[in-house]
Design a protein around this motif. Sequence first.
Motif, PDB file in Angstrom:
ATOM      1  N   ASN A  17      -3.897 -59.549 -28.315  1.00 27.02           N
ATOM      2  CA  ASN A  17      -4.176 -58.491 -29.300  1.00 27.02           C
ATOM      3  C   ASN A  17      -2.937 -58.024 -30.035  1.00 27.02           C
ATOM      4  O   ASN A  17      -2.792 -56.846 -30.356  1.00 27.02           O
ATOM      5  CB  ASN A  17      -4.864 -57.302 -28.620  1.00 27.02           C
ATOM      6  CG  ASN A  17      -6.106 -57.691 -27.847  1.00 27.02           C
ATOM      7  OD1 ASN A  17      -6.244 -57.379 -26.674  1.00 27.02           O
ATOM      8  ND2 ASN A  17      -7.013 -58.386 -28.494  1.00 27.02           N
ATOM      9  N   GLU A  40     -14.274 -65.595 -30.897  1.00 25.80           N
ATOM     10  CA  GLU A  40     -13.370 -64.484 -30.626  1.00 25.80           C
ATOM     11  C   GLU A  40     -11.947 -64.997 -30.774  1.00 25.80           C
ATOM     12  O   GLU A  40     -11.695 -66.202 -30.702  1.00 25.80           O
ATOM     13  CB  GLU A  40     -13.593 -63.887 -29.242  1.00 25.80           C
ATOM     14  CG  GLU A  40     -13.424 -64.878 -28.115  1.00 25.80           C
ATOM     15  CD  GLU A  40     -13.695 -64.255 -26.753  1.00 25.80           C
ATOM     16  OE1 GLU A  40     -13.273 -64.873 -25.750  1.00 25.80           O
ATOM     17  OE2 GLU A  40     -14.289 -63.167 -26.686  1.00 25.80           O
ATOM     18  N   GLN A  73      -7.399 -55.735 -31.300  1.00 26.53           N
ATOM     19  CA  GLN A  73      -8.725 -55.448 -30.768  1.00 26.53           C
ATOM     20  C   GLN A  73      -9.700 -55.035 -31.864  1.00 26.53           C
ATOM     21  O   GLN A  73     -10.893 -55.351 -31.806  1.00 26.53           O
ATOM     22  CB  GLN A  73      -8.637 -54.356 -29.699  1.00 26.53           C
ATOM     23  CG  GLN A  73      -7.947 -54.818 -28.416  1.00 26.53           C
ATOM     24  CD  GLN A  73      -7.820 -53.709 -27.390  1.00 26.53           C
ATOM     25  OE1 GLN A  73      -7.822 -52.530 -27.734  1.00 26.53           O
ATOM     26  NE2 GLN A  73      -7.694 -54.071 -26.129  1.00 26.53           N
ATOM     27  N   SER A  74      -9.203 -54.319 -32.878  1.00 27.96           N
ATOM     28  CA  SER A  74     -10.091 -53.881 -33.952  1.00 27.96           C
ATOM     29  C   SER A  74     -10.653 -55.073 -34.729  1.00 27.96           C
ATOM     30  O   SER A  74     -11.809 -55.051 -35.164  1.00 27.96           O
ATOM     31  CB  SER A  74      -9.357 -52.929 -34.905  1.00 27.96           C
ATOM     32  OG  SER A  74      -8.277 -53.583 -35.551  1.00 27.96           O
ATOM     33  N   ASN A 114     -11.120 -58.144 -33.419  1.00 26.19           N
ATOM     34  CA  ASN A 114     -12.088 -58.791 -32.531  1.00 26.19           C
ATOM     35  C   ASN A 114     -13.410 -58.037 -32.486  1.00 26.19           C
ATOM     36  O   ASN A 114     -14.480 -58.647 -32.430  1.00 26.19           O
ATOM     37  CB  ASN A 114     -11.497 -58.925 -31.124  1.00 26.19           C
ATOM     38  CG  ASN A 114     -10.598 -60.134 -30.988  1.00 26.19           C
ATOM     39  OD1 ASN A 114     -11.080 -61.257 -30.853  1.00 26.19           O
ATOM     40  ND2 ASN A 114      -9.293 -59.923 -31.046  1.00 26.19           N
ATOM     41  N   ALA A 115     -13.343 -56.717 -32.509  1.00 24.34           N
ATOM     42  CA  ALA A 115     -14.575 -55.921 -32.484  1.00 24.34           C
ATOM     43  C   ALA A 115     -15.366 -56.083 -33.772  1.00 24.34           C
ATOM     44  O   ALA A 115     -16.597 -56.073 -33.774  1.00 24.34           O
ATOM     45  CB  ALA A 115     -14.242 -54.453 -32.248  1.00 24.34           C
ATOM     46  N   LEU A 116     -14.650 -56.235 -34.884  1.00 29.56           N
ATOM     47  CA  LEU A 116     -15.321 -56.342 -36.181  1.00 29.56           C
ATOM     48  C   LEU A 116     -15.901 -57.727 -36.433  1.00 29.56           C
ATOM     49  O   LEU A 116     -16.937 -57.849 -37.107  1.00 29.56           O
ATOM     50  CB  LEU A 116     -14.317 -55.992 -37.289  1.00 29.56           C
ATOM     51  CG  LEU A 116     -14.810 -56.122 -38.734  1.00 29.56           C
ATOM     52  CD1 LEU A 116     -15.999 -55.200 -39.004  1.00 29.56           C
ATOM     53  CD2 LEU A 116     -13.666 -55.837 -39.712  1.00 29.56           C
ATOM     54  N   LYS A 122     -19.758 -58.338 -35.898  1.00 30.45           N
ATOM     55  CA  LYS A 122     -20.549 -57.436 -36.738  1.00 30.45           C
ATOM     56  C   LYS A 122     -20.506 -57.873 -38.195  1.00 30.45           C
ATOM     57  O   LYS A 122     -21.521 -57.890 -38.890  1.00 30.45           O
ATOM     58  CB  LYS A 122     -20.019 -56.007 -36.613  1.00 30.45           C
ATOM     59  CG  LYS A 122     -20.119 -55.405 -35.229  1.00 30.45           C
ATOM     60  CD  LYS A 122     -19.466 -54.022 -35.203  1.00 30.45           C
ATOM     61  CE  LYS A 122     -19.426 -53.439 -33.797  1.00 30.45           C
ATOM     62  NZ  LYS A 122     -18.705 -52.136 -33.773  1.00 30.45           N
ATOM     63  N   GLY A 138      -6.185 -48.482 -36.794  1.00 30.87           N
ATOM     64  CA  GLY A 138      -7.569 -48.912 -36.891  1.00 30.87           C
ATOM     65  C   GLY A 138      -8.118 -49.164 -38.278  1.00 30.87           C
ATOM     66  O   GLY A 138      -9.283 -49.544 -38.415  1.00 30.87           O
TER      67      GLY A 138
END
Length: 360
Positions: A37, A73, A79-80, A82-84, A87, A113
């Motif tokens: 990350n 992934e 991390q932001s 990977n989270a997006l 989606k 972020g």
Amino acid sequence: MTSSYQQQLDAKTARITSQFAEYSPPALEVFASAEQNFRMRAEFRIWHTENDMFYAMFERNEDQQKQVVRIDEFPIADQSINALMPKLLDALKADPALSKRLFEVHFLATLKGEILVSLVYRCPLDAAWETAAKALSEQLNIKIYGRSRGQKLILTDDYVVEELQVFDRTYKYKQIESSFTQPNAKVCQKMLEWACNAAQQSDKDLLELYCGNGNFTLPLSTRFKRVLATELAKSSVYAAQWNIEQNGIDNIQVARLSAEEFTQAYNGEREFRRLQEAEIDLAGYDFDTVFVDPPRAGIDDETLKLLQRFERIIYISCNPDTLHDNLKTLAQTHKITRFALFDQFPYTHHVESGVLLEKI
């Protein structure tokens, strides 16, 4: 640290120590990265199949042919990001106006972020795309920037604002989508603190060549009476000036010159209207230190001769081979008094390094 990361860092350390041994530098200072990350940028191809599309990258097989690798992934990215990623992909798949002939997706994130997503297409962007992209931007709380051949659609901004902590002060940086920024923000913070420590405190002025968006310029300005920073790219000069103003710094001037042009101006060989328009008087400066962070190709011969005239040189390098070559000239007049490795790019052969050179 895990053994695999430590092993690759140890290998880089050994390689750099051996490569520069002929210059008798002090012990190498090593600045490690987070193991995951750590990247604030990520770029992917979008691979379309008959019934699906996915993020993709390429690797070469034993025959040196490119093979598509599906990316669900990306652990080295922030991390932001990977989270997006899932989606965003689901939303793009669900809307033909957004998915049609989508070629690439670029992510640019900040430590706090904020995310800018650039969608690159192989077809013109129309009103339907703009409407869908605006809705997606609001839905995911991200900035979206659309590009196709000869076309750029900026829905809100084409930049993010990063905040980097250097000692006890936070600096804001406008990072424009198409301009270079340091990809590993936390290691970048270590680089900025190292550079400030190397600069110590001076009652004279600093010259900086290749200043980019002012990444090093802002914190280094606290160590000198005045700073003259040079950069050729217009977008980077604009960002640097914005950053200077936003951070309330009043002792920096930025000249839109290449290193080669500055050398000519400083030597009195050429006059530049850009200096006059910016109300920059080179004769009014009293430099004792020069800071350089050149591109991978290193520094040209005439600029190297210019650097030899300064008491101290702080040199940040993204290519140890060109740094090593440049030191053949600089070591004639200076000695290395600090030597550092910054692991900006874990799991690759790339190395970011820094040297402080002081006049013999």
